[in-house]
Design a protein around this motif. Structure first.
Motif, PDB file in Angstrom:
ATOM      1  N   LYS A   1       0.719  -1.287   0.071  1.00  0.00           N
ATOM      2  CA  LYS A   1       0.127  -0.042   0.038  1.00  0.00           C
ATOM      3  C   LYS A   1       0.807   1.445  -0.047  1.00  0.00           C
ATOM      4  O   LYS A   1       0.618   2.497  -0.659  1.00  0.00           O
ATOM      5  CB  LYS A   1      -0.994  -0.010   1.196  1.00  0.00           C
ATOM      6  CG  LYS A   1      -2.113   0.969   1.173  1.00  0.00           C
ATOM      7  CD  LYS A   1      -2.945   0.579   2.320  1.00  0.00           C
ATOM      8  CE  LYS A   1      -4.004   1.856   2.361  1.00  0.00           C
ATOM      9  NZ  LYS A   1      -4.304   2.147   3.744  1.00  0.00           N
TER      10      LYS A   1
ATOM     11  N   GLU B   1       2.369   1.946  -3.462  1.00  0.00           N
ATOM     12  CA  GLU B   1       1.221   2.578  -4.484  1.00  0.00           C
ATOM     13  C   GLU B   1       1.016   3.816  -4.012  1.00  0.00           C
ATOM     14  O   GLU B   1       0.917   4.497  -4.847  1.00  0.00           O
ATOM     15  CB  GLU B   1      -0.117   1.649  -4.287  1.00  0.00           C
ATOM     16  CG  GLU B   1       0.002   0.284  -4.849  1.00  0.00           C
ATOM     17  CD  GLU B   1      -1.427  -0.527  -4.542  1.00  0.00           C
ATOM     18  OE1 GLU B   1      -2.102  -0.117  -3.868  1.00  0.00           O
ATOM     19  OE2 GLU B   1      -1.194  -1.671  -5.019  1.00  0.00           O
ATOM     20  N   ALA B   2       1.077   4.023  -2.836  1.00  0.00           N
ATOM     21  CA  ALA B   2       0.580   5.571  -2.408  1.00  0.00           C
ATOM     22  C   ALA B   2       1.783   6.503  -2.665  1.00  0.00           C
ATOM     23  O   ALA B   2       1.561   7.353  -3.291  1.00  0.00           O
ATOM     24  CB  ALA B   2       0.528   5.696  -0.886  1.00  0.00           C
ATOM     25  N   GLN B   3       2.990   5.913  -2.711  1.00  0.00           N
ATOM     26  CA  GLN B   3       4.198   6.602  -3.320  1.00  0.00           C
ATOM     27  C   GLN B   3       4.011   6.854  -4.822  1.00  0.00           C
ATOM     28  O   GLN B   3       4.468   8.100  -5.269  1.00  0.00           O
ATOM     29  CB  GLN B   3       5.511   5.985  -2.898  1.00  0.00           C
ATOM     30  CG  GLN B   3       6.065   6.400  -1.565  1.00  0.00           C
ATOM     31  CD  GLN B   3       7.390   5.844  -1.516  1.00  0.00           C
ATOM     32  OE1 GLN B   3       7.864   4.678  -1.926  1.00  0.00           O
ATOM     33  NE2 GLN B   3       8.141   6.261  -0.607  1.00  0.00           N
ATOM     34  N   ALA B   4       3.678   5.809  -5.456  1.00  0.00           N
ATOM     35  CA  ALA B   4       3.580   6.001  -6.872  1.00  0.00           C
ATOM     36  C   ALA B   4       2.499   7.001  -7.587  1.00  0.00           C
ATOM     37  O   ALA B   4       2.775   7.578  -8.405  1.00  0.00           O
ATOM     38  CB  ALA B   4       3.139   4.455  -7.534  1.00  0.00           C
ATOM     39  N   GLU B   5       1.449   6.885  -6.569  1.00  0.00           N
ATOM     40  CA  GLU B   5       0.380   8.000  -6.928  1.00  0.00           C
ATOM     41  C   GLU B   5       0.828   9.568  -6.577  1.00  0.00           C
ATOM     42  O   GLU B   5       0.620  10.362  -7.353  1.00  0.00           O
ATOM     43  CB  GLU B   5      -0.774   7.435  -6.109  1.00  0.00           C
ATOM     44  CG  GLU B   5      -1.620   6.711  -6.951  1.00  0.00           C
ATOM     45  CD  GLU B   5      -3.064   6.416  -6.061  1.00  0.00           C
ATOM     46  OE1 GLU B   5      -3.650   7.395  -5.697  1.00  0.00           O
ATOM     47  OE2 GLU B   5      -3.302   5.405  -5.861  1.00  0.00           O
ATOM     48  N   ALA B   6       1.486   9.561  -5.735  1.00  0.00           N
ATOM     49  CA  ALA B   6       1.843  10.788  -5.260  1.00  0.00           C
ATOM     50  C   ALA B   6       3.202  11.349  -6.117  1.00  0.00           C
ATOM     51  O   ALA B   6       3.011  12.517  -6.335  1.00  0.00           O
ATOM     52  CB  ALA B   6       2.645  10.668  -3.737  1.00  0.00           C
TER      53      ALA B   6
END
Lengths: 191, 122
Positions: free
Chosen positions: B113, B116-121
């Motif tokens: 998770k 994924e959060a890093q990739a979205e940010a």
């Protein structure tokens, strides 16, 4: 019909004035059973008939009320309140304490149903609505809680247990010819 | 005691492992090398001893030894302390491993998770 006649004959034999054949031939009968003036009569219509029926059943005229005549065969039998014997005073000295009835008292049509061993019309100690609310409230609450328990199950924070021999494939009755799916269980490096 | 239930149903409903579902991460992921678990008791041995299915696990060899010891020492029911301890210890280690597997799955889910959060940010 034959049974009644036979009973009469047997009673006559046992209680008749003569003995044996002479009792049978004299035609005397026992004093038990209903007599002509106590037998059920037709439904009363006129005030005189009402008064006569009330007297027959040992009731005051004000207390006497016949069943409505719907052809059901009640005749002039009085319609007494539908209250069971359990509601009567337990401490009063009745002639028949178990039946809570005095001698000569008019019997309810369903008297055998209203004895204390059977149907009881006593009022409930708490209002009926309160009892219903408590019972169904409790049952509903328990059902709701069980539903919650099923939706949000409680479990231990552990992985499922590992079994050898491809999850005990043969032991659980798997087909020895077919190849089951591959199961690999790994060692814990710490042990 | 129960923190995992709070996590599962209230706080981290998407990452906490579901006991009903299969674990999605490769068992060898993150380990340089991981040996397979060895089963010591054979199927025939377990069959002859008529072990119930739930007891035919990776500790069955200790259980078979315990059963033999008990049978040999009857009526002395206090005799097989050592064998019983061996079996209990094996079962205990197995349970600890199950707890560790659960925790590993949970941490991998959290890591996934985070990535994924890093990739979205980004």
């Amino acid at each position: 019909m034959a049974g009644v006649g036979f009973r009469r004959w047997a009673q006559a034999l046992s209680k008749g004035k003569g003995s044996g054949i002479s009792a049978l031939l004299s035609g005397s009968r026992a004093a038990s059973g209903s007599s002509k003036d106590t037998v059920l009569g037709p439904p009363p219509k006129s005030p005189e008939e009402m008064a006569a029926a009330a007297k027959k059943y040992n009731l005051r005229l004000e207390d006497y009320a016949p069943y409505p005549d719907k052809g059901e065969g009640f005749g002039d039998y009085p319609k007494l309140p539908d209250r069971s014997q359990a509601e009567r005073d337990p401490w009063y000295k009745w002639d028949h304490p178990d039946l809570r009835r005095n001698w000569g008292e008019p019997m309810h049509w369903d008297f055998d149903m209203y004895i204390r061993n059977r149907v009881d019309t006593s009022p409930s100690p708490v209002p009926w609505s309160t009892m219903c609310k408590q019972l169904f409230g409790f049952i509903g609450f328990m059902l709701f809680m069980f539903y919650l328990g099923e939706t949000f199950r409680s479990y231990q924070p552990v992985a499922p247990k590992q079994y050898p021999y491809k999850n005990l494939y043969l032991e659980k009755g798997g087909d020895p010819e077919k190849q089951p799916e591959e199961v690999k269980n790994y060692r814990n490096l710490m042990t | 005691m129960g923190a995992h239930l709070v996590r599962r149903y209230i706080t981290e409903t998407d990452t906490e492992p579901d006991p009903a579902k299969k674990y999605e991460f490769d068992p060898e992921f993150g380990f340089p090398e991981r040996k397979e678990r060895e089963m010591v008791a054979s199927q025939m041995q377990m069959n002859l001893a008529q072990l119930p299915l739930e007891q035919r696990d990776y500790c069955a060899q200790h259980l078979l030894k315990l059963m033999k010891c008990k049978r040999d020492n009857w009526p002395n029911f206090l005799a097989c302390k050592h064998e019983r301890h061996d079996w209990d210890y094996c079962e205990h280690q197995d349970y600890v491993m199950r707890m560790k597997e659960y925790e590993r799955e949970r941490r991998l889910q959290l890591r996934k998770k985070r990535i994924e959060a890093q990739a979205e940010a980004a």
